[in-house]
Design an enzyme around this catalytic site. Structure first.
Site, PDB file in Angstrom:
ATOM      1  N   GLU A  21     -51.857 -30.481 -45.139  1.00  0.00           N
ATOM      2  CA  GLU A  21     -50.788 -31.156 -45.872  1.00  0.00           C
ATOM      3  C   GLU A  21     -50.993 -32.669 -45.887  1.00  0.00           C
ATOM      4  O   GLU A  21     -51.639 -33.238 -44.998  1.00  0.00           O
ATOM      5  CB  GLU A  21     -49.428 -30.837 -45.242  1.00  0.00           C
ATOM      6  CG  GLU A  21     -49.032 -29.382 -45.351  1.00  0.00           C
ATOM      7  CD  GLU A  21     -47.637 -29.122 -44.784  1.00  0.00           C
ATOM      8  OE1 GLU A  21     -46.904 -30.106 -44.533  1.00  0.00           O
ATOM      9  OE2 GLU A  21     -47.283 -27.948 -44.600  1.00  0.00           O
TER      10      GLU A  21
ATOM     11  N   ALA B 180     -42.815 -29.827 -30.337  1.00  0.00           N
ATOM     12  CA  ALA B 180     -43.449 -30.802 -31.226  1.00  0.00           C
ATOM     13  C   ALA B 180     -42.384 -31.536 -32.027  1.00  0.00           C
ATOM     14  O   ALA B 180     -41.455 -30.912 -32.557  1.00  0.00           O
ATOM     15  CB  ALA B 180     -44.421 -30.107 -32.179  1.00  0.00           C
ATOM     16  N   ALA B 181     -42.511 -32.850 -32.097  1.00  0.00           N
ATOM     17  CA  ALA B 181     -41.563 -33.643 -32.876  1.00  0.00           C
ATOM     18  C   ALA B 181     -41.637 -33.236 -34.338  1.00  0.00           C
ATOM     19  O   ALA B 181     -42.730 -33.101 -34.907  1.00  0.00           O
ATOM     20  CB  ALA B 181     -41.872 -35.130 -32.726  1.00  0.00           C
TER      21      ALA B 181
ATOM     22  N   GLU C 156     -50.871 -17.216 -30.746  1.00  0.00           N
ATOM     23  CA  GLU C 156     -50.811 -18.669 -30.666  1.00  0.00           C
ATOM     24  C   GLU C 156     -50.476 -19.067 -29.234  1.00  0.00           C
ATOM     25  O   GLU C 156     -49.768 -18.351 -28.529  1.00  0.00           O
ATOM     26  CB  GLU C 156     -49.768 -19.227 -31.636  1.00  0.00           C
ATOM     27  CG  GLU C 156     -50.156 -19.049 -33.093  1.00  0.00           C
ATOM     28  CD  GLU C 156     -49.209 -19.782 -34.037  1.00  0.00           C
ATOM     29  OE1 GLU C 156     -48.106 -20.163 -33.591  1.00  0.00           O
ATOM     30  OE2 GLU C 156     -49.568 -19.973 -35.208  1.00  0.00           O
TER      31      GLU C 156
ATOM     32  N   GLN D  60     -46.133 -15.933 -36.723  1.00  0.00           N
ATOM     33  CA  GLN D  60     -45.721 -15.687 -35.354  1.00  0.00           C
ATOM     34  C   GLN D  60     -44.412 -16.396 -35.046  1.00  0.00           C
ATOM     35  O   GLN D  60     -43.927 -17.225 -35.815  1.00  0.00           O
ATOM     36  CB  GLN D  60     -46.828 -16.126 -34.389  1.00  0.00           C
ATOM     37  CG  GLN D  60     -48.135 -15.353 -34.610  1.00  0.00           C
ATOM     38  CD  GLN D  60     -49.113 -15.493 -33.469  1.00  0.00           C
ATOM     39  OE1 GLN D  60     -48.728 -15.630 -32.321  1.00  0.00           O
ATOM     40  NE2 GLN D  60     -50.411 -15.440 -33.793  1.00  0.00           N
TER      41      GLN D  60
ATOM     42  N   ASP E 204     -58.477 -21.179 -37.646  1.00  0.00           N
ATOM     43  CA  ASP E 204     -57.325 -20.813 -38.485  1.00  0.00           C
ATOM     44  C   ASP E 204     -56.825 -22.026 -39.288  1.00  0.00           C
ATOM     45  O   ASP E 204     -55.658 -22.385 -39.216  1.00  0.00           O
ATOM     46  CB  ASP E 204     -56.213 -20.268 -37.592  1.00  0.00           C
ATOM     47  CG  ASP E 204     -55.061 -19.689 -38.395  1.00  0.00           C
ATOM     48  OD1 ASP E 204     -55.310 -19.128 -39.466  1.00  0.00           O
ATOM     49  OD2 ASP E 204     -53.902 -19.816 -37.948  1.00  0.00           O
TER      50      ASP E 204
END
Length: 555
Positions: A437, A363-364, A280, A243, A432
């Protein structure tokens, strides 16, 4: 005769009315008592099935000589010999101190059984973060426990002439001086002194082996303020993903990941949509950051809401030609764009301002991959992303036995890290989670990043129990996680209340709540479900808790 009959009839009607009133009052008191308790804590009878370090040690020592069936059941015990585990005092084999059981000590830690009243004028969120469970002592981080460090002259080392060494000493405080001639960027000079670093750089330098940020770090508030107020210098579409999302640049070289509002905050996902077909949500990213912080994980980068001008802060400054070609004016005069991505990037699913104002989440960004490489792991409980097929874990009830024998889940904290993430996802309703990570520098001795939460908070009327499969199948959870979950059940620290208070600090909360009341109520309901699953595991197994609080009880 009629008068004589009317009198007892009136008496009967009056008695029935009094009885009805009494029943209504009793029902009202009952409902009030139910609403005062967010969820039910496990009873004291569960102490017999609680984690016992002494018993668990014997089970762990007999693993090598046990049969295959007993081996699978005792494999819930994870080795804790790494330096990471030592740093957190993760010791599952030490003997129990004193005569109190772990269950009794847990009740003391969270204050169960004590009346913790809400004091008018005082912040429940502040009281929560002042609780001992959110202020556990931490070991002093060593040099290799930090993701990034400022390189000093001594670290540079190298063999050079005296003139070169003198030159290095002279320029040691101007080694990060910007020589950029790009229009709009600030000409800055960063030295080894932390006071000269912009908030985004201090955030990067604060990432450790154990968490993305320290909740007590005053820089956290500076980062969110920076994201919400700094002038936007550039906007290009970020590649990858299904997206639309943009990469935003700021004058002092900071960057943020932007996710736009594509539907109103309180729009609930259609029941006929699959989890991978949903939009989203920008407010889901914001709420996920606040919820992750309330759970004590600190594994989501700082996220803040912001109202931007689509025309002046994206269209007129973007250098992305592909993105700029997708702008258009809607029939009612709103400025819209749709970008280019794998799904939902078309004129049928545009992002539109009103007419120019657009709500977004920022978002940083994490450190560049060249500086801090990350490894992507396929989640063992990844869904099939098919309308007809089921994943292996959905068909095999003993699936976790295989996972626990597979690296990196057979050692260290990785398994309980994934279960922490499953608890977070269940509370948010996020299905989802196909990959996660970690930072390569720390190997397997580190935490799991909770990234990409845009598909959370889609439905408040449905609780997707399959998200809890890792917890239900493995019957393993951190003791600190469980204690915080129980704490968030108490009326003084009810999860919905503290999250509502936390979200009210976001810049976008001024117009309307970032999460509707049905979503907040669903959090309390789902939290009770998580605790019930843990209780069921404790009734069936003796080694459910991964004791990461050994040595902290006395403190």
């Amino acid at each position: 005769m009629r008068r004589n009959l009317a009198r007892p009839t009136r008496s009967i009607y009056l008695a029935l009315a009094c009885l009805s009133l009494t029943l209504h009052l009793l029902l009202a008191f009952f409902c009030l008592s139910v609403l005062q308790t967010a969820c039910v804590l496990p009873s004291s009878s569960s102490s017999s099935s609680s984690f016992n370090p002494r018993t668990d040690t014997r089970q762990h020592q007999s693993v090598s000589s046990s049969s295959s069936s007993s081996s699978s059941s005792s494999s819930n015990k994870l080795p804790t010999t790494s330096r990471y585990d030592e740093g957190h005092k993760l010791n599952n084999t030490s003997e129990q101190k004193g005569t109190d059981s772990v269950a009794e000590r847990d009740k003391k830690l969270i204050g169960a059984g004590k009346l913790i009243p809400k004091v008018k004028g005082h912040s429940a969120l502040e009281a929560l973060f002042n609780h001992p469970l959110y202020n556990l002592p931490r070991p002093e981080p060593q040099q290799d426990d930090w993701l990034l460090r400022v390189k000093t002259t001594e670290d540079a080392g190298g063999v050079g002439s005296e003139e070169e060494e003198q030159e290095d000493d002279i320029n040691s405080d101007s080694q990060w001086q910007s020589a950029s001639q790009e229009e709009g960027f600030d000409r800055v000079s960063w030295t080894s002194d932390a006071e000269t670093h912009p908030p985004w750089l201090r955030f990067h330098l604060g990432i450790s082996r154990w968490e993305l940020y320290n909740r007590k770090d005053p820089n956290l508030a500076q980062v969110t303020h920076y994201l919400a107020t700094q002038r936007i210098l550039g906007a290009v579409q970020k590649t990858g993903g299904t997206q639309l999302k943009l990469l935003i640049s700021f004058p002092n070289y900071g960057q943020a990941l932007l996710k736009p509002m594509k539907q109103s905050r309180d729009t609930e996902t259609d029941v006929n949509l699959f989890y991978f077909s949903d939009f989203e949500r920008h407010n889901a990213e914001i709420a996920a950051f606040h919820l992750d912080r309330l759970l004590g994980f600190n594994r989501i980068p700082p996220v803040v809401g912001r109202l931007i001008n689509v025309t002046t802060e994206i269209r007129e400054i973007t250098t992305d030609r592909k993105l700029s070609r997708t702008f258009f004016s809607s029939p009612v005069g709103n400025v819209c764009f749709y970008g280019q991505c794998e799904y939902y990037c078309s004129t049928e699913t545009p992002v539109c301002g009103r007419p120019h104002a657009l709500e977004v989440s920022l978002a940083a960004m994490l450190p560049d991959l060249d500086l801090a490489p990350r490894r992507s792991w396929r989640s063992p409980w990844r869904r099939s992303y098919s309308r007809t097929k089921l994943a292996q874990w959905e068909k095999d009830l003993n699936y976790c036995d295989k996972v626990k024998k597979t690296p990196p889940y057979n050692h260290g904290t990785r398994l309980v890290d994934v279960i922490d993430m499953a608890v977070l996802d269940f509370l948010m309703g996020n299905m989802d989670r196909h990959h996660y990570e970690t930072f390569e520098k720390f190997g397997n001795e580190t935490f799991v990043l909770h990234l990409d939460n845009g598909r959370a908070f889609g439905r408040h009327s449905r609780d997707e129990s399959s998200i809890l499969a890792p917890l239900r199948q493995c019957c393993r959870i951190r003791r600190s996680t469980l204690l915080r979950l129980r704490l968030l059940c108490l009326p003084a620290f009810r999860l919905s209340d503290v999250l509502r208070e936390s979200l009210a600090q976001d810049p976008l909360a001024g117009g309307a709540p970032l999460l509707s009341e049905p979503h907040l109520s669903a959090l309390d309901r789902r939290l009770a479900t998580v605790l019930q699953v843990v209780q069921t595991c404790q009734d069936q197994h003796s080694d459910v808790l991964y004791n990461d609080l050994e040595g902290y009880d006395g403190e």
